[in-house]
Design an enzyme around this catalytic site. Structure first.
Site, PDB file in Angstrom:
ATOM      1  N   ASP A  57      21.746  -0.542  -8.072  1.00  0.00           N
ATOM      2  CA  ASP A  57      21.549   0.275  -7.000  1.00  0.00           C
ATOM      3  C   ASP A  57      21.522   0.419  -5.844  1.00  0.00           C
ATOM      4  O   ASP A  57      20.723  -0.749  -4.959  1.00  0.00           O
ATOM      5  CB  ASP A  57      20.791   0.790  -7.715  1.00  0.00           C
ATOM      6  CG  ASP A  57      21.222   1.684  -9.397  1.00  0.00           C
ATOM      7  OD1 ASP A  57      22.661   1.458  -9.607  1.00  0.00           O
ATOM      8  OD2 ASP A  57      20.027   1.713 -10.183  1.00  0.00           O
TER       9      ASP A  57
ATOM     10  N   HIS B 290      19.176  -4.123  -8.499  1.00  0.00           N
ATOM     11  CA  HIS B 290      19.774  -3.209  -6.278  1.00  0.00           C
ATOM     12  C   HIS B 290      19.603  -4.198  -5.585  1.00  0.00           C
ATOM     13  O   HIS B 290      19.858  -5.741  -6.040  1.00  0.00           O
ATOM     14  CB  HIS B 290      17.946  -2.953  -6.644  1.00  0.00           C
ATOM     15  CG  HIS B 290      17.201  -1.594  -7.309  1.00  0.00           C
ATOM     16  ND1 HIS B 290      16.995  -2.320  -8.651  1.00  0.00           N
ATOM     17  CD2 HIS B 290      17.441  -0.350  -7.783  1.00  0.00           C
ATOM     18  CE1 HIS B 290      16.856  -1.152  -9.946  1.00  0.00           C
ATOM     19  NE2 HIS B 290      17.212  -0.353  -9.472  1.00  0.00           N
TER      20      HIS B 290
END
Length: 290
Positions: free
Chosen positions: A112, A257
């Site tokens: 992400d 991430h």
């Protein structure tokens, strides 16, 4: 091979598929060395992605580099599960996908908040080395700055999803603001890759009825996660590796991430846990809507 434009007949099929429900519309592509394409050579004049050298494991982000994230620090709400909502008219869902069961020993890796020129290229290089695909849920303002990395993701066969434009808390926004956050991001991805995202993930894992309805209206399915590495807390590379390996099971979706802070530990952890997953017989896969 990625199509440069989404044909009208495929748009029609996608709308029909949304109405039929998740079980009938989601499939996986297994990571198959014989079929996974290596990254093609870039055309002349296309700017190359940042060099994929390993970052220092504990070094903070250098000041002033291109790709520096915006002022906000992206910190997901850990452990948050979407609340249940009143059933909406089909094809709108009331909960996101949290895992993809009944698919054998398969794992979906997701990243992400990017793309980020300091960390995304190293993650792409590791995935390419092991000839597997992953999902990247991109923020529009980051994607707009790093369109070369979007193209690299698509060239390598990864799924590019929508993670809003500026990573806001969605339930605090009006319907118009949610549409702007999701719509602008889809427009950047569509303009860069020739096809709009088919998946989206709410920032912080905070969904509401409006986000489900607007996401569906934009042709996207909601994707959450099963295993949260909590890598945004920089708990140490060993801890991230342990969380992934301990949580691995058929059909799980792993959250990591590639932007929003110092992601050196996330990069280093991927180099360690990905070959372990493969050695343990897991197929690293991506969902595909048909």
């Amino acid at each position: 091979m990625r199509s440069d434009h989404l044909r009208p007949d495929r748009r029609t099929l996608l709308k029909v598929a949304l109405g039929l429900g998740a079980a009938a519309t989601v499939h996986l592509i297994a990571a198959d060395p014989a079929s996974t394409p290596s990254r093609p050579a870039r055309a002349a004049g296309t700017p190359p992605a940042a060099a994929a050298g390993p970052p220092a494991a504990a070094a903070g982000p250098p000041a002033g580099l291109p790709g520096r994230p915006p002022a906000y620090r992206l910190q997901p709400m850990t452990g948050a599960t979407p609340p249940r909502f009143r059933p909406a008219a089909p094809p709108v869902r009331t909960r996101p996908f949290e895992k993809l069961p009944d698919l054998g020993r398969s794992v979906v890796l997701t990243f992400d908040d990017g793309p980020d020129a300091r960390y995304t290229p190293d993650i792409l290089a590791t995935l390419r080395k092991h000839r597997v695909r992953a999902m990247f849920f991109v923020c529009g303002e980051m994607a707009d700055t790093h369109r070369d990395l979007l193209r690299e993701m698509a060239d390598d066969g990864h799924v590019v999803g929508n993670h809003s434009w500026s990573h806001p808390l969605i339930p605090g926004l009006s319907r118009a603001a949610i549409r702007d956050e999701l719509g602008r991001t889809s427009e950047v991805v569509d303009a860069t890759l020739g096809t709009a995202p088919l998946w989206y993930r709410a920032p912080y894992g905070a969904w509401n009825r409006n986000s489900f309805e607007i996401g569906a209206d934009l042709g996207m399915e909601p994707m959450a996660w099963t295993v949260d590495t909590l890598d945004w807390t920089t708990p140490g590379t060993d801890t991230i590796v342990r969380r992934v390996l301990d949580g691995a099971a058929p059909g799980v979706v792993v959250l990591s991430h590639d932007a929003g802070g110092n992601r050196s530990q996330s990069v280093a952890a991927l180099r360690r846990y990905l070959p372990r997953l493969i050695d343990e017989g897991y197929r690293v896969t991506v969902p595909q809507r048909v």
